[in-house]
Scaffold this active site. Structure first.
Site, PDB file in Angstrom:
ATOM      1  N   ARG A  55       1.143  -1.273  -0.072  1.00  0.00           N
ATOM      2  CA  ARG A  55       0.237   0.297   0.276  1.00  0.00           C
ATOM      3  C   ARG A  55       0.947   1.494   0.211  1.00  0.00           C
ATOM      4  O   ARG A  55       0.295   1.953  -0.727  1.00  0.00           O
ATOM      5  CB  ARG A  55      -1.036   0.241   1.308  1.00  0.00           C
ATOM      6  CG  ARG A  55      -1.672   1.156   1.581  1.00  0.00           C
ATOM      7  CD  ARG A  55      -3.049   1.555   2.336  1.00  0.00           C
ATOM      8  NE  ARG A  55      -3.280   0.214   2.849  1.00  0.00           N
ATOM      9  CZ  ARG A  55      -2.327   0.879   4.572  1.00  0.00           C
ATOM     10  NH1 ARG A  55      -2.133   2.321   4.127  1.00  0.00           N
ATOM     11  NH2 ARG A  55      -2.548   0.026   5.634  1.00  0.00           N
ATOM     12  N   TYR A 107     -15.424  17.539 -17.275  1.00  0.00           N
ATOM     13  CA  TYR A 107     -16.314  15.921 -16.906  1.00  0.00           C
ATOM     14  C   TYR A 107     -17.175  15.850 -15.746  1.00  0.00           C
ATOM     15  O   TYR A 107     -17.243  16.219 -14.929  1.00  0.00           O
ATOM     16  CB  TYR A 107     -14.879  15.729 -17.076  1.00  0.00           C
ATOM     17  CG  TYR A 107     -14.685  13.929 -16.567  1.00  0.00           C
ATOM     18  CD1 TYR A 107     -15.439  12.930 -17.300  1.00  0.00           C
ATOM     19  CD2 TYR A 107     -14.495  13.645 -15.471  1.00  0.00           C
ATOM     20  CE1 TYR A 107     -15.549  11.558 -17.554  1.00  0.00           C
ATOM     21  CE2 TYR A 107     -15.150  11.951 -15.273  1.00  0.00           C
ATOM     22  CZ  TYR A 107     -15.825  11.268 -15.839  1.00  0.00           C
ATOM     23  OH  TYR A 107     -15.852   9.707 -16.216  1.00  0.00           O
ATOM     24  N   ASP A 179      -5.657  18.769 -14.970  1.00  0.00           N
ATOM     25  CA  ASP A 179      -6.469  17.633 -15.592  1.00  0.00           C
ATOM     26  C   ASP A 179      -6.394  17.147 -17.206  1.00  0.00           C
ATOM     27  O   ASP A 179      -6.826  17.936 -18.165  1.00  0.00           O
ATOM     28  CB  ASP A 179      -7.942  17.631 -15.564  1.00  0.00           C
ATOM     29  CG  ASP A 179      -8.841  15.913 -16.150  1.00  0.00           C
ATOM     30  OD1 ASP A 179      -8.153  15.467 -16.813  1.00  0.00           O
ATOM     31  OD2 ASP A 179      -9.547  15.170 -15.924  1.00  0.00           O
ATOM     32  N   LYS A 204      -7.178   6.076 -20.130  1.00  0.00           N
ATOM     33  CA  LYS A 204      -7.795   6.633 -21.342  1.00  0.00           C
ATOM     34  C   LYS A 204      -6.497   6.257 -22.347  1.00  0.00           C
ATOM     35  O   LYS A 204      -5.929   5.551 -22.271  1.00  0.00           O
ATOM     36  CB  LYS A 204      -8.303   7.914 -21.094  1.00  0.00           C
ATOM     37  CG  LYS A 204      -9.060   8.323 -19.917  1.00  0.00           C
ATOM     38  CD  LYS A 204     -10.448   7.860 -20.593  1.00  0.00           C
ATOM     39  CE  LYS A 204     -11.321   7.915 -19.531  1.00  0.00           C
ATOM     40  NZ  LYS A 204     -11.808   9.276 -18.698  1.00  0.00           N
TER      41      LYS A 204
HETATM   42  C1  LIG Z   1     -12.415   9.797 -17.658  1.00  0.00           C
HETATM   43  C2  LIG Z   1     -11.937  11.162 -17.575  1.00  0.00           C
HETATM   44  C3  LIG Z   1     -11.792  11.503 -15.486  1.00  0.00           C
HETATM   45  C4  LIG Z   1     -11.715  10.354 -14.177  1.00  0.00           C
HETATM   46  O1  LIG Z   1     -11.003   8.958 -15.096  1.00  0.00           O
HETATM   47  P1  LIG Z   1     -11.982   7.766 -14.039  1.00  0.00           P
HETATM   48  O2  LIG Z   1     -10.364   7.036 -14.843  1.00  0.00           O
HETATM   49  O3  LIG Z   1     -12.793   7.050 -15.500  1.00  0.00           O
HETATM   50  O4  LIG Z   1     -11.850   7.800 -12.678  1.00  0.00           O
HETATM   51  C5  LIG Z   1     -11.282  12.248 -15.432  1.00  0.00           C
HETATM   52  N1  LIG Z   1     -11.372  13.727 -15.665  1.00  0.00           N
HETATM   53  C6  LIG Z   1     -11.362  13.174 -17.923  1.00  0.00           C
HETATM   54  C7  LIG Z   1     -11.260  14.620 -18.627  1.00  0.00           C
HETATM   55  C8  LIG Z   1     -11.513  12.119 -17.831  1.00  0.00           C
HETATM   56  O5  LIG Z   1     -11.726  12.636 -18.908  1.00  0.00           O
END
Ligand SMILES: *Cc1c(COP(=O)(O)O)cnc(C)c1O
Length: 401
Positions: A55, A107, A179, A204
């Site tokens: 962890r 998002y 982000d 992603k």
């Molecule tokens: C998908 C996404 C998230 C969240 O990520 P997860 O891995 O699905 O928890 C946050 N910000 C953006 C811009 C995203 O496309």
């Protein structure tokens, strides 16, 4: 054997992505081993080895976090169980007197998380149009703890000027979080533009193969990186070693995927921009896009995400997606396979309808994540979808939205 020291201070970002950590362990493994162990032997009483409990730290996770920190130009990174957990790791350090300023058009999952925690009075949140000088100025006067920036935004691809926003935030003593999920460090490095933290949904582009849900927070400053690593160990929001192994495997090809996928995306954007069924295209690579100049300045490419609006509203959107054969109707993005999403009923379905409308998300809006399939087949797929959407529009005699 070539001395590793000659290799010690990499290098171009492409080289880091492809080869950071290669042949570093005692066996000379080219691929960093997958360390599934939960715990580690002590060398003796009071004599801990480099690792004690997974962890807190794990070599497979560490290799991914080191590679990501190098790619983003940060001091360190924490690998989390999802993108949401990455954002939540930063939020968990706030108190009831703290304010978070977040985009009104970002998002939906992030908006929901911020709203839920604010409703429990863990901190306050203000959703603002960060392109509106006045609204942003008023929000910064409240001296927020964090300013969250999402650029390009999901799903409308609005581009925000990171350097300009970061400079304004600094004067308010506000830390800036970007982000960077939509572009990845291959195309945008927010820390170089003034960000204090970068968050990713590694689900992603970084993993890129749609087989992991994961996240990361990269910190610009060494003390913040250390504090976040400790907070990750404290809260247990960390990602699994196997997910880190897969994500690093995917990351090895990040640059070539991005390059190829964005080329097809640009071709699709051109097609959409010239089609009579389409009322708007959101792709910063288009000269006419309002984000084109800023994107050209702060990005190394325009990316492989785009969205567009159909004249015929929801009915046209349905005809479009039902005609597609190469694109798959699904949430998520950034994988090697092309996906189409309908934000109103999918990714942003949970949003309050009035807020959704004011953010610009309507029934005719579709989002494309462009993958690695043959460009000609992607183009003909979208052409077929647009013909079907255009036919709907004509049969409903000019119905809009
Ligand atoms: C998908 C996404 C998230 C969240 O990520 P997860 O891995 O699905 O928890 C946050 N910000 C953006 C811009 C995203 O496309």
């Amino acid at each position: 054997m070539r001395p590793r020291s000659a290799w010690a201070r990499p290098q171009a970002a492409e080289t880091i992505a492809a080869a950071n950590g290669v042949a570093r362990d005692a066996y000379g493994d080219i691929v960093g081993a997958l360390h599934l162990t939960s715990t580690y032997a002590f060398k003796g009483l009071g004599r801990e080895g480099p690792y004690a409990y997974s962890r807190a730290a794990n070599p497979s996770r560490d290799l991914l976090s080191e590679t990501l920190a190098l790619l983003e130009g940060g001091a360190g990174a924490v690998i989390t169980g999802s993108g949401m957990a990455a954002i939540d790791l930063l939020l968990g350090r706030l108190g009831p007197d703290d304010l978070v300023v977040a985009p009104h058009d970002g998002y939906w999952g992030t908006q929901r998380l911020l709203g839920a925690r604010a409703a429990k009075r863990q901190f306050s949140v203000a959703f603002v149009d960060e392109a509106d000088e006045h609204a942003l100025g008023a929000a910064l006067e409240r001296r927020p703890a964090l300013l969250l920036i999402e650029t390009p935004s999901n799903p409308l691809m609005r581009v925000y000027d990171i350097a300009a926003l970061a400079a304004r935030a600094k004067t308010a003593g506000t830390k800036v979080v970007v982000d960077n999920t939509f572009l990845s460090p291959a195309l945008q490095q927010p820390i170089a533009l003034g960000a204090d933290f970068v968050v990713h949904s590694t689900t992603k582009y970084l993993n890129g193969h749609s087989d992991v849900v994961g996240g990361a927070v990269v910190a610009a400053a060494p003390d913040e990186a250390e504090a976040l690593a400790e907070w990750g160990a404290t809260t247990g929001a960390i990602g699994a070693p196997f997910d880190a192994y897969l994500t690093l495997r995917g990351l090895r090809t990040l640059f070539v995927r991005m390059e190829r996928q964005q080329r097809s995306a640009a071709a699709l954007a051109d097609l959409l921009a010239g089609h009579p069924a389409v009322s708007a295209v959101h792709y910063p690579g288009l000269r006419a896009d309002p984000g084109h100049l800023v994107a050209g300045r702060q990005q190394r490419g325009f990316g492989a995400m785009l969205s567009f609006e159909l004249h015929g509203g929801f009915a046209a959107a349905r005809a479009f997606v039902e005609t597609l054969r190469v694109f798959t109707l699904a949430e998520s993005l950034g994988g090697v396979e092309s996906l189409v999403a309908h934000p109103e009923t999918m990714t942003h379905a949970g949003m309050d309808p009035a807020a959704r409308a004011s953010a610009g998300i309507h029934g005719g809006l579709l989002r494309l994540s462009v993958g690695l399939e043959a460009e000609a087949e992607l183009v003909s797929d979208v052409e077929a979808g647009l013909s079907a959407a255009h036919a709907v529009r004509r049969s409903t005699s000019g119905a809009v939205r």
